[in-house]
Structure formats: structure tokens, C-alpha cells
Scaffold this motif. Structure first.
Motif, PDB file in Angstrom:
ATOM      1  N   PRO A 307       0.787  -1.237   0.000  1.00 42.43           N
ATOM      2  CA  PRO A 307       0.000   0.000   0.000  1.00 42.43           C
ATOM      3  C   PRO A 307       0.819   1.287   0.000  1.00 42.43           C
ATOM      4  CG  PRO A 307      -0.278  -1.236   2.067  1.00 42.43           C
ATOM      5  CD  PRO A 307       0.526  -2.099   1.158  1.00 42.43           C
ATOM      6  N   SER A 308       2.115   1.226   0.341  1.00 46.15           N
ATOM      7  CA  SER A 308       2.877   2.478   0.388  1.00 46.15           C
ATOM      8  C   SER A 308       3.497   2.840  -0.969  1.00 46.15           C
ATOM      9  CB  SER A 308       3.974   2.376   1.452  1.00 46.15           C
ATOM     10  OG  SER A 308       4.882   1.377   1.048  1.00 46.15           O
ATOM     11  N   THR A 310       3.875   4.383  -4.512  1.00 46.59           N
ATOM     12  CA  THR A 310       3.186   5.441  -5.253  1.00 46.59           C
ATOM     13  C   THR A 310       3.181   5.081  -6.746  1.00 46.59           C
ATOM     14  OG1 THR A 310       5.243   6.621  -5.661  1.00 46.59           O
ATOM     15  CG2 THR A 310       4.031   7.199  -3.641  1.00 46.59           C
ATOM     16  N   HIS A 334      -0.146  -7.352  -6.333  1.00 49.65           N
ATOM     17  CA  HIS A 334      -0.577  -6.374  -5.322  1.00 49.65           C
ATOM     18  C   HIS A 334      -1.092  -7.102  -4.084  1.00 49.65           C
ATOM     19  CE1 HIS A 334      -4.639  -6.786  -7.112  1.00 49.65           C
ATOM     20  NE2 HIS A 334      -4.127  -6.427  -8.273  1.00 49.65           N
ATOM     21  N   MET A 336      -2.596  -5.467  -0.781  1.00 51.09           N
ATOM     22  CA  MET A 336      -2.928  -4.213  -0.120  1.00 51.09           C
ATOM     23  C   MET A 336      -3.636  -4.421   1.212  1.00 51.09           C
ATOM     24  SD  MET A 336      -1.779  -2.077  -2.172  1.00 51.09           S
ATOM     25  CE  MET A 336      -1.275  -1.809  -3.848  1.00 51.09           C
ATOM     26  N   HIS A 340      -7.675  -1.642   2.468  1.00 50.59           N
ATOM     27  CA  HIS A 340      -6.905  -0.588   1.790  1.00 50.59           C
ATOM     28  C   HIS A 340      -6.981  -0.639   0.281  1.00 50.59           C
ATOM     29  CE1 HIS A 340      -5.039   0.602   5.528  1.00 50.59           C
ATOM     30  NE2 HIS A 340      -4.831  -0.668   5.791  1.00 50.59           N
ATOM     31  N   ILE A 341      -7.343  -1.792  -0.261  1.00 46.00           N
ATOM     32  CA  ILE A 341      -7.192  -1.969  -1.709  1.00 46.00           C
ATOM     33  C   ILE A 341      -8.001  -0.941  -2.504  1.00 46.00           C
ATOM     34  CG2 ILE A 341      -8.919  -3.857  -1.786  1.00 46.00           C
ATOM     35  CD1 ILE A 341      -7.242  -5.080  -4.074  1.00 46.00           C
ATOM     36  N   GLU A 343      -8.636   2.044  -1.857  1.00 48.48           N
ATOM     37  CA  GLU A 343      -8.077   3.400  -1.890  1.00 48.48           C
ATOM     38  C   GLU A 343      -6.690   3.405  -2.538  1.00 48.48           C
ATOM     39  OE1 GLU A 343      -5.873   4.285   2.346  1.00 48.48           O
ATOM     40  OE2 GLU A 343      -7.775   3.217   2.141  1.00 48.48           O
ATOM     41  N   THR A 344      -5.949   2.289  -2.502  1.00 52.06           N
ATOM     42  CA  THR A 344      -4.563   2.324  -3.002  1.00 52.06           C
ATOM     43  C   THR A 344      -4.392   1.783  -4.430  1.00 52.06           C
ATOM     44  OG1 THR A 344      -4.237   0.203  -1.913  1.00 52.06           O
ATOM     45  CG2 THR A 344      -3.453   2.156  -0.747  1.00 52.06           C
ATOM     46  N   LEU A 345      -5.201   0.802  -4.820  1.00 52.79           N
ATOM     47  CA  LEU A 345      -4.934   0.152  -6.110  1.00 52.79           C
ATOM     48  C   LEU A 345      -5.292   0.992  -7.342  1.00 52.79           C
ATOM     49  CD1 LEU A 345      -3.797  -2.455  -7.387  1.00 52.79           C
ATOM     50  CD2 LEU A 345      -6.122  -3.363  -7.403  1.00 52.79           C
ATOM     51  N   LEU A 348      -2.616   3.068  -9.059  1.00 46.83           N
ATOM     52  CA  LEU A 348      -1.531   2.271  -9.648  1.00 46.83           C
ATOM     53  C   LEU A 348      -1.980   1.681 -10.989  1.00 46.83           C
ATOM     54  CD1 LEU A 348      -0.301   0.385  -6.448  1.00 46.83           C
ATOM     55  CD2 LEU A 348       0.573   2.522  -7.406  1.00 46.83           C
TER      56      LEU A 348
END
Ligand code: PEP
Ligand code: CO
Length: 463
Positions: A307-308, A310, A334, A336, A340-341, A343-345, A348
């Protein structure tokens, strides 16, 4: 093991790198590797490894790359799974056979349900090195080096056991070769024959909540095979064998380096200890030793993406590992966490899509969902694992990208390490048969359930 298909040179080749050697990683910052107290003993072990036979061939590696390229295009689905860590003690006939059985059963469910061929990659025959969150472990005021997997040291809490021993690399190579040899023999001997899926039955399958569904599917496949063979008037040999590939986290670079070789009729350097090595989340720094090593080998490779990471950092990784955009060269795994997935994936996926880069997206629904129970077990909830996979399918669909496979920690044993699933394992159940020395694995039933829910999810999305 794998039936080798013809590879067109222009599609799979990347130019030789003149600024790289199997040793160039040594000048970069390396993390998660032990400090060997005796440099001479380390060099001697590496010399011995260099003279030992390789575990896989470059032809197999390139044939896997071709299959991964097809998975990128949606023509296959990747199933990658196995233990978090293999141990020397568990290199046994039953463990290997059961693990293979589960992977074959899961792949049967996926082939049947997704109507796609499956790329089968075991997380075994070399999965002996582990990253750790701390270099030292302290018990009752005594601090010793952390256990880093059987290829490095031993889990017993004594100074001798925890000292990194380079001779363990020779033993890991031998155990990997034994594992590989047995898997190859089983497959060549007809173990994976679709005419006999009963070979893959595990003892407790009849009591499984999924037994009826699975048996029905096997019966349907049996009917279809008999029908097709009756029409064709002959037995279909292609149903008797499957391709099977291996992978591990290539963490211990002194070991990987010593297995990195040139071969007679292909350019470049191959890591011949496994078909499909990956870089773990903790060792994926762009300037780090692991990136440097991985960028120069010809194998298809993968990187864990947490998740970290960028979008910019991810694109730099993609550039470093696959500058020529070779099909099937790069997998992004991935991991995450179910929370979290979402919001983070997406950012990317958008970045890689915007740049038009070719990658195989793989979901690891395990490593972002690890937690500790009140009774002290490291575990994962089936509901979170399931949710991360389902969200991954939806997020890829929304981004216009493709989820091409899954990466799972699982075992053919009837362990109780992950909570939930059809049998609704509880914290109390964890005490019954918790065996992992590292991460909690899906047991046989939970693993099969995941395969079934992937099929269901994909079916629901197509409808
Ligand atoms: C693993 O795959 O066992 C592992 C340590 O994963 P990650 O690098 O994603 O944390
Ligand atoms: Co793990």
C-alpha cells in the motif's frame, strides 16, 4: 515438467545488458540478507553451488514466459500458490503430494469455471528464505539473530542455531532438487491425468463442505472427456499431462547469484534455481540490491506491491525491470489488504495503463490481511481474503485493466491457521493444528473454496 512450446525469438527476447553482471547487486544496498560471519565459507559454498546441476532449464523458463504473456492478454489465468516458507523437515512425500493435489484440484475448478487454461506455478522447491521485521529477536532479555528461513539458519532459540550458515544453501539446493524431482516424476507418471482426477483426492475430502460441488464438477468433466474421446475415436493424450512451474522469493542473493548462468542457445543470464522468482515487498527499493539483480536476468519476474507504493515509484520499477516492455516478463503482485485496496490500487492501475505498460496483474489477498488474535496466533480471516480478491476483480474492471491471476499461501494439509471459511474456524480452532512457523496458510478446504469463489465472482461479472 512443462511441455515446451515454440517461442518466437523476437517476442521473448530482451537485449543483453552490458552494465550488469550476476554480481553487480553487491555494490547496492542489500536488505533482509544475513551477515555471514565467515566470508571464506560463504565463497566456498557459492563455488560448490556453481558446479551443481541447475534445477530448471532455460527452455522451461521461456515457455512459462510465453504462458504469462497469454495470461496478460486474458487467454489464461495464473494460479500461484504454496507455503509461506518450506522447511527442510517438511520435504516429505506426503507434503509434496498433498500440495500438488490441492493445486491440481484448484486449477481444475478454475479451468472448468473460467473456461480458460490455467498457468500453474507452485510456491515451492526453493521457498526457503524469509524477510523479517527485525534483525534480532529478544526473549527473556537475550537477543539473537532472527530466524530467516531454513536456507539461512534454524528457528531454535540458541546462538548456534541462529548463526547464519552458508552450507545451508547447499542443503536448500538439494531439497529443492528432491522436491522438483518428485513433482516431475508424479506429473510424468500420469498423476495430473484428467482421466483420473481421483488420484488427487485427499483423505478428508468427503467430509468437506465443498465435496458435493467438487464431485459434481469432476463427474461433469469425466463425462465431457469420455464424450469427446468417443467422438474423436481415440484417447486424448494432451489431457494426461499438465505444465507445472516453480517460483520462490529470490531473497538470498548469494544463493541466486550462484545459480545464475548462461546457456548454450539463448542470450543473456538465466536464474536456473526456479522458473519465476519474485521480489518481496520489503526488498523492492528502486536503488536496492534486489532490483539490480532482477533487472539483469532473463526469467519472467514479479514484484510484490504494497500500500505504500506510489504510482511514480511503480512506474520506475516497471521501467527498471522491463524497459523493452517484453510480454510475459513482469508480474505485479498487489497485496494491499481488504481495508486498503479500494483506496490504493486504482491510482496504480491507472498509471500503468496510462503509460501503456504491459504487466501481469496478480492479487495476493494474504499478506495485507495478517493480524494477531487475542490468544497470540498470527492469522488471517477468510472473509478478508475473499473480500480482497472480489474487490480486486471489481477495481480492475473499473480501471479497464485485467486481473490475470492470484498468489496464495496454502497447504494440502488440514491445518487450522486462517479463521473462517465454510467450516467457520474460530480462534479456539487455531489451537488444534497450527503448524506454520511464519505466515498462516489456507488449508485444503479453504483453498478450494477460494478457487470456487473466483469462478463465481467472474461468472457474476460476466452476467
Ligand atoms: C511472502 O510472500 O511470504 C511475503 C513475505 O510477502 P510480502 O513480501 O508481500 O510481504
Ligand atoms: Co508469507
Amino acid at each position: 515438467m512443462p511441455a515446451v512450446s515454440a517461442i518466437t525469438a523476437s517476442r521473448s527476447e530482451s537485449p543483453e545488458r552490458t552494465d550488469w553482471t550476476p554480481f553487480s547487486w553487491r555494490s547496492r544496498p542489500g536488505v533482509q540478507m544475513p551477515v555471514y560471519p565467515d566470508a571464506t565459507a560463504l565463497a566456498a559454498a557459492q563455488d560448490e553451488l556453481r558446479t551443481l546441476p541447475p534445477l530448471v532449464t532455460s527452455r522451461e523458463i521461456l515457455s512459462l514466459q510465453q504462458q504469462l504473456a497469454e495470461a496478460q492478454e486474458g487467454k489464461r489465468f495464473l494460479l500461484q500458490g504454496g507455503d509461506c516458507a518450506e522447511t527442510f523437515a517438511e520435504c516429505s512425500s506426503d507434503t509434496i503430494t498433498n500440495r500438488l493435489k490441492v493445486l491440481l484440484q484448484m486449477s481444475l475448478v478454475l479451468v472448468h469455471g473460467l473456461k480458460l487454461p490455467v498457468v500453474r506455478v507452485g510456491r515451492f522447491a526453493g521457498q526457503y528464505a524469509k524477510p523479517r521485521s527485525a534483525d534480532l529477536e529478544t526473549r527473556d532479555g537475550v537477543s539473537l539473530p532472527s530466524y530467516r528461513g531454513d536456507i539461512v539458519n534454524s528457528p531454535d532459540f540458541t546462538a548456534t542455531a541462529r548463526e547464519p550458515d552458508p552450507r545451508r544453501m547447499i542443503k536448500a539446493h538439494a531439497r529443492s532438487a528432491m522436491t522438483m524431482n518428485f513433482v516431475r516424476s508424479l506429473i510424468d507418471g500420469g498423476f495430473a491425468d484428467l482421466h483420473h482426477p481421483e488420484f488427487w483426492e485427499l483423505g478428508w475430502v468427503e467430509q468437506s463442505p465443498h465435496a458435493a460441488d467438487y464431485q459434481r464438477m469432476v463427474a461433469n468433466i469425466g463425462d465431457a472427456v469420455r464424450f469427446t474421446e468417443t467422438l474423436a475415436g481415440r484417447k486424448m493424450q494432451s489431457l494426461s499431462r499438465v505444465d507445472f512451474y516453480t517460483s520462490h522469493e529470490a531473497l538470498l542473493l548469494p544463493y541466486e547469484e550462484a545459480q545464475t548462468r548462461r546457456v548454450p542457445r539463448a542470450d543473456g543470464w538465466f536464474n536456473l534455481s526456479t522458473h519465476f522468482p519474485w521480489i518481496g515487498m520489503r526488498t523492492a527499493a528502486p536503488e536496492g540490491a534486489h532490483l539490480e539483480y532482477f533487472r539483469g536476468i532473463r526469467n519472467p519476474v514479479a514484484v510484490k506491491v504494497g500500500p505504500s507504493v506510489t504510482p511514480d515509484a511503480l512506474l520506475r520499477l516497471v521501467d527498471a525491470l522491463n524497459p523493452e516492455d517484453v510480454p510475459g516478463r513482469l508480474g505485479l503482485i498487489h497485496r494491499m489488504g481488504a481495508g486498503h485496496i479500494a483506496e490504493t490500487l486504482p491510482a496504480l492501475l491507472d498509471a500503468v495503463k496510462r503509460e501503456g505498460r504491459r504487466v501481469l496483474w496478480i492479487c495476493d489477498p494474504m499478506h495485507g490481511n495478517t493480524e494477531s488474535t487475542s490468544n497470540g496466533y498470527k492469522t488471517r480471516r477468510f472473509a478478508n481474503i475473499r473480500s480482497e480478491i472480489e474487490q480486486a476483480f471489481d477495481l480492475h474492471a473499473a480501471a479497464g485493466t485485467r486481473l490475470g491471476g492470484v498468489h496464495l499461501e496454502m497447504t494440502g494439509e488440514n491445518v487450522t491457521e486462517c479463521l473462517g471459511g465454510a467450516r467457520e474456524l474460530t480462534e479456539i480452532d487455531l489451537q488444534r493444528d497450527y503448524r506454520s512457523t511464519v505466515d498462516p496458510r489456507l488449508n485444503y478446504e479453504q483453498a478450494l473454496e477460494i478457487a470456487m469463489l473466483i469462478v463465481k465472482k467472474r461468472g457474476a461479472m460476466a452476467a
